[in-house]
Design a protein around this motif. Sequence first.
Motif: not given
Length: 210
Positions: A24-27, A82-84, A87-98, A151-154
């Motif tokens: 819901q938050w993402y969409d 809602w965002s905070v 973001l705290q509930k993500m499991v093993n996330p990966m962020r890359r800026v490319s 690519s700072s980490p989440l």
Amino acid sequence: MTQPHGMLFVATNISAEDEADFNQWYDHEHVEERVAISGFLSGTRYQAINAERKYLGLYETESLEAFTSADYHAAFTRQTEWSVKNLQKMVNPMRRVSAVTHRHGQGSGNNLAVVTLSSFDSDMLIAWQQQVSQTSGYISSSLLTPDAELSSPLPMEPKTPRQMLPMLLIHCSDAQTCDQLATTAAAALSGVSQRYALSWQLTKQELAHG
């Protein structure tokens, strides 16, 4: 020289009890907020068919400079509750800026392969792209080269080790073709493939027209 487009690649898992609120938050908030940032062109969500992380978000930008702009950094100072929370509930996330290079073909498909390369050879990639260019169901491909500084980490992302490996994106119109091309690319280019299906996309043009 024209600067390459940029791409924010965010993949994550989420616990089953948090999944409904996360989507819901993402969409209904997150994608629109990000696409509204100056220099952003689109936000696209994918869901795993066969991948380490269930959810993938790709945000294309006019250049890597979009990630150093005042507008982008301001987005982090005005995050909603809602965002905070999500973001705290993500499991093993990966962020890359490319940086996005080696574009071949045009358009995107409802099937996506992400091939993470252990090394990169430009000539071999170009040869592979030319070889598959007439394959029925193949639409396009491009290379993402992560920028370590950007690519700072989440918040919940493991801080080490964070390998900044290049990733080949392969867009296809059908699942069978995407599976086949992911396999051939992984073999030819020394990579590991993961598979996603399109969920939905929002472009800057759509946002501008309401």
